[in-house]
Design an enzyme around this catalytic site. Structure first.
Site, PDB file in Angstrom:
ATOM      1  N   ASN A   1       0.707  10.708   7.570  1.00 48.85           N
ATOM      2  CA  ASN A   1       2.080  11.158   7.828  1.00 48.85           C
ATOM      3  C   ASN A   1       2.025  12.413   8.705  1.00 48.85           C
ATOM      4  O   ASN A   1       1.612  13.480   8.250  1.00 48.85           O
ATOM      5  CB  ASN A   1       2.770  11.461   6.489  1.00 48.85           C
ATOM      6  CG  ASN A   1       4.214  11.914   6.661  1.00 48.85           C
ATOM      7  OD1 ASN A   1       4.669  12.164   7.774  1.00 48.85           O
ATOM      8  ND2 ASN A   1       4.926  12.020   5.556  1.00 48.85           N
TER       9      ASN A   1
ATOM     10  N   HIS B   1       9.578   5.834   9.877  1.00 50.49           N
ATOM     11  CA  HIS B   1       8.742   6.993   9.558  1.00 50.49           C
ATOM     12  C   HIS B   1       7.584   6.525   8.683  1.00 50.49           C
ATOM     13  O   HIS B   1       7.747   5.680   7.817  1.00 50.49           O
ATOM     14  CB  HIS B   1       9.589   8.035   8.826  1.00 50.49           C
ATOM     15  CG  HIS B   1       8.773   9.155   8.272  1.00 50.49           C
ATOM     16  ND1 HIS B   1       7.949   9.917   9.061  1.00 50.49           N
ATOM     17  CD2 HIS B   1       8.629   9.619   6.997  1.00 50.49           C
ATOM     18  CE1 HIS B   1       7.349  10.815   8.303  1.00 50.49           C
ATOM     19  NE2 HIS B   1       7.736  10.655   7.048  1.00 50.49           N
TER      20      HIS B   1
ATOM     21  N   CYS C   1      10.756  15.123   8.059  1.00 46.33           N
ATOM     22  CA  CYS C   1      10.350  13.793   8.525  1.00 46.33           C
ATOM     23  C   CYS C   1      11.454  13.079   9.303  1.00 46.33           C
ATOM     24  O   CYS C   1      11.189  12.126  10.026  1.00 46.33           O
ATOM     25  CB  CYS C   1       9.878  12.950   7.347  1.00 46.33           C
ATOM     26  SG  CYS C   1       8.423  13.671   6.563  1.00 46.33           S
TER      27      CYS C   1
HETATM   28  N1  ACO Z   1      -6.497  10.598  -5.817  1.00 45.21           N
HETATM   29  C1  ACO Z   1      -6.682  10.064  -7.011  1.00 45.21           C
HETATM   30  N2  ACO Z   1      -5.758  10.060  -7.990  1.00 45.21           N
HETATM   31  C2  ACO Z   1      -4.574  10.636  -7.684  1.00 45.21           C
HETATM   32  C3  ACO Z   1      -4.317  11.222  -6.446  1.00 45.21           C
HETATM   33  C4  ACO Z   1      -5.331  11.196  -5.476  1.00 45.21           C
HETATM   34  N3  ACO Z   1      -5.191  11.713  -4.255  1.00 45.21           N
HETATM   35  N4  ACO Z   1      -3.067  11.697  -6.457  1.00 45.21           N
HETATM   36  C5  ACO Z   1      -2.537  11.429  -7.662  1.00 45.21           C
HETATM   37  N5  ACO Z   1      -3.454  10.781  -8.409  1.00 45.21           N
HETATM   38  C6  ACO Z   1      -3.305  10.291  -9.767  1.00 45.21           C
HETATM   39  C7  ACO Z   1      -2.331  11.103 -10.570  1.00 45.21           C
HETATM   40  O1  ACO Z   1      -2.970  12.225 -11.136  1.00 45.21           O
HETATM   41  C8  ACO Z   1      -1.890  10.106 -11.601  1.00 45.21           C
HETATM   42  O2  ACO Z   1      -2.893  10.038 -12.604  1.00 45.21           O
HETATM   43  P1  ACO Z   1      -2.483   9.887 -14.163  1.00 45.21           P
HETATM   44  O3  ACO Z   1      -1.743   8.597 -14.236  1.00 45.21           O
HETATM   45  O4  ACO Z   1      -3.796   9.894 -14.833  1.00 45.21           O
HETATM   46  O5  ACO Z   1      -1.618  11.075 -14.443  1.00 45.21           O
HETATM   47  C9  ACO Z   1      -1.903   8.781 -10.861  1.00 45.21           C
HETATM   48  O6  ACO Z   1      -2.737   8.973  -9.720  1.00 45.21           O
HETATM   49  C10 ACO Z   1      -0.539   8.324 -10.410  1.00 45.21           C
HETATM   50  O7  ACO Z   1       0.114   9.428  -9.805  1.00 45.21           O
HETATM   51  P2  ACO Z   1       1.551   9.298  -9.225  1.00 45.21           P
HETATM   52  O8  ACO Z   1       1.978  10.613  -8.660  1.00 45.21           O
HETATM   53  O9  ACO Z   1       2.451   8.593 -10.197  1.00 45.21           O
HETATM   54  O10 ACO Z   1       1.239   8.297  -8.029  1.00 45.21           O
HETATM   55  P3  ACO Z   1       2.252   7.516  -7.127  1.00 45.21           P
HETATM   56  O11 ACO Z   1       1.957   6.091  -7.195  1.00 45.21           O
HETATM   57  O12 ACO Z   1       3.671   7.975  -7.304  1.00 45.21           O
HETATM   58  O13 ACO Z   1       1.797   8.006  -5.683  1.00 45.21           O
HETATM   59  C11 ACO Z   1       2.410   9.482  -3.923  1.00 45.21           C
HETATM   60  C12 ACO Z   1       1.897   9.363  -5.343  1.00 45.21           C
HETATM   61  C13 ACO Z   1       1.425   8.785  -2.992  1.00 45.21           C
HETATM   62  C14 ACO Z   1       2.538  10.956  -3.546  1.00 45.21           C
HETATM   63  C15 ACO Z   1       3.767   8.785  -3.818  1.00 45.21           C
HETATM   64  O14 ACO Z   1       4.620   9.232  -4.842  1.00 45.21           O
HETATM   65  C16 ACO Z   1       4.427   9.000  -2.501  1.00 45.21           C
HETATM   66  O15 ACO Z   1       3.947   8.569  -1.480  1.00 45.21           O
HETATM   67  N6  ACO Z   1       5.598   9.617  -2.475  1.00 45.21           N
HETATM   68  C17 ACO Z   1       6.313   9.845  -1.259  1.00 45.21           C
HETATM   69  C18 ACO Z   1       6.023  11.193  -0.811  1.00 45.21           C
HETATM   70  C19 ACO Z   1       5.919  11.351   0.679  1.00 45.21           C
HETATM   71  O16 ACO Z   1       5.394  10.554   1.381  1.00 45.21           O
HETATM   72  N7  ACO Z   1       6.415  12.472   1.163  1.00 45.21           N
HETATM   73  C20 ACO Z   1       6.202  12.849   2.488  1.00 45.21           C
HETATM   74  C21 ACO Z   1       7.315  13.394   3.198  1.00 45.21           C
HETATM   75  S1  ACO Z   1       8.853  12.741   2.786  1.00 45.21           S
HETATM   76  C22 ACO Z   1       8.904  11.326   3.464  1.00 45.21           C
HETATM   77  O17 ACO Z   1       8.248  11.217   4.424  1.00 45.21           O
HETATM   78  C23 ACO Z   1       9.754  10.255   2.915  1.00 45.21           C
END
Ligand code: ACO
Length: 332
Positions: free
Chosen positions: A287, A257, A116
């Protein structure tokens, strides 16, 4: 003091494949909901490349649009730097495929892998060749077909990404007050285990076992990446502004980004800039990895949010971990 580079961006263009996939479309394929995706990430829809359409195709389209808009010939390009983590194949480089596709017969080029942060790495590298006098016109392209490496059984990751490409033209900067003022990049390789694709390289060459173990897909510890991204993007922004004797109040626009709207908002809150000064298009594109920042600049130009002389901050964190911040005075 910053590291002034005598180079400037003189044009930007992008290309998004025509197929739009909404959150509702994803609901049919993945155990997710429009509501979850919108509230947790800010994404409403993204573009998907059709099968057979690769990063070189998207990158070449963006480059063609850029050359046409600038009214210059592909022959004028001396160097093509392509940022991508989804090259058409491991070799030849995507830059070679794009060079051939657009007919840039006087150019050399290469690919660069920084996920990224890739576009900003490529911008900094490309700009050095202009500043050194080696080339007068350099194409820097960020292009990714992330859908080629998504695991639709991993709902937390597969909903985040889309396909797209952006390209900029870099030319010599005439005056001290225009173009690229400074850059900051760093790497924290200890974070590599939080975002990676384990299969297909020399460590785990493709085999039935790597396929069965789903190793040719993006693997991510989302929460770890999230925290690192908010913290480092804020720190980098402050660092690059302070060492140039500037504050966030001087910024006309931040083009971050686009990984997650909550990452962007977290960063801007720490920086103290309001929404009007931050480019957001994650709602429409998701993204696109190396594509996000040039596509952000493209949208900012189309929305007339950039004027000559404006102070602009481009900023990214990505797999590696890699980081990048580039500060510039918009030059046209
Ligand atoms: N739909 C529905 N529920 C979901 C989904 C989905 N697509 N994905 C996860 N969940 C659920 C999980 O199972 C979890 O359920 P539980 O509490 O019953 O176990 C709940 O939602 C929360 O999950 P988390 O993983 O804690 O959710 P979080 O708020 O952290 O969001 C996410 C996850 C969106 C991936 C976030 O961590 C994120 O954006 N991280 C950055 C990652 C990124 O963007 N990387 C890309 C490249 S690197 C960069 O660009 C910086």
């Amino acid at each position: 003091m910053g590291r002034r580079i005598a180079a400037k961006i003189t044009g930007v263009a992008g290309y998004l494949p025509p197929r739009v996939v909404t959150n509702l479309d994803l609901e049919k394929r993945v155990d997710t909901s429009d509501e979850w995706i919108r509230t947790r990430t800010g994404i409403r829809e993204r573009h998907y490349a059709d099968p057979g359409v690769a990063s070189s195709h998207l990158g070449a389209e963006a480059a063609r649009k850029l050359l046409a808009a600038q009214g210059i010939s592909a022959d004028d390009i001396g160097l093509i730097v392509v940022a991508t983590v989804t090259p058409d194949m491991l070799f030849p480089a995507t830059a070679c495929l794009i060079q051939d596709r657009i007919g840039a017969k006087n150019a050399w080029g290469f690919d660069l892998s920084a996920a990224c942060s890739g576009f900003l790495y490529a911008l900094t590298v490309g700009a050095q060749f202009v500043a050194s006098g080696a080339h007068k016109k350099v194409l820097v392209i960020g292009s990714d077909v992330m859908t080629s490496i998504l695991d639709y059984t991993d709902r937390a990751t597969c909903v985040l990404f889309g396909d797209g490409a952006g390209a900029v033209l870099i030319e010599p900067a005439a005056a001290d007050s225009e173009g690229i003022l400074d850059f900051v990049h760093d790497v924290d390789g200890s974070g590599g285990c939080n975002l990676y694709m384990p299969g297909g390289g020399s460590l785990h060459p493709a085999s039935q076992q790597t396929i069965d173990n789903r190793m040719h897909f993006v693997h991510q510890e989302g929460a770890q990446v999230f925290k690192y991204a908010v913290r480092r993007m804020s720190e980098l922004a402050v660092e690059i502004l302070e060492r140039n004797g500037l504050t966030s109040k001087d910024l006309a626009l931040v083009v971050p980004h686009q990984a997650n709207l909550r990452i962007i908002r977290g960063m801007q809150e720490r920086l103290g800039v309001d929404d009007s000064k931050v480019l957001v298009n994650i709602d429409r594109y998701g993204n696109t990895t190396a594509g996000t920042i040039p596509l952000g600049m493209m949208d900012a130009v189309e929305q007339k949010r950039l004027r000559k002389g404006d102070l602009v901050l481009l900023i990214a964190v990505g797999a590696g971990y890699t980081t990048g911040a580039v500060l510039m005075r918009w030059a046209y």
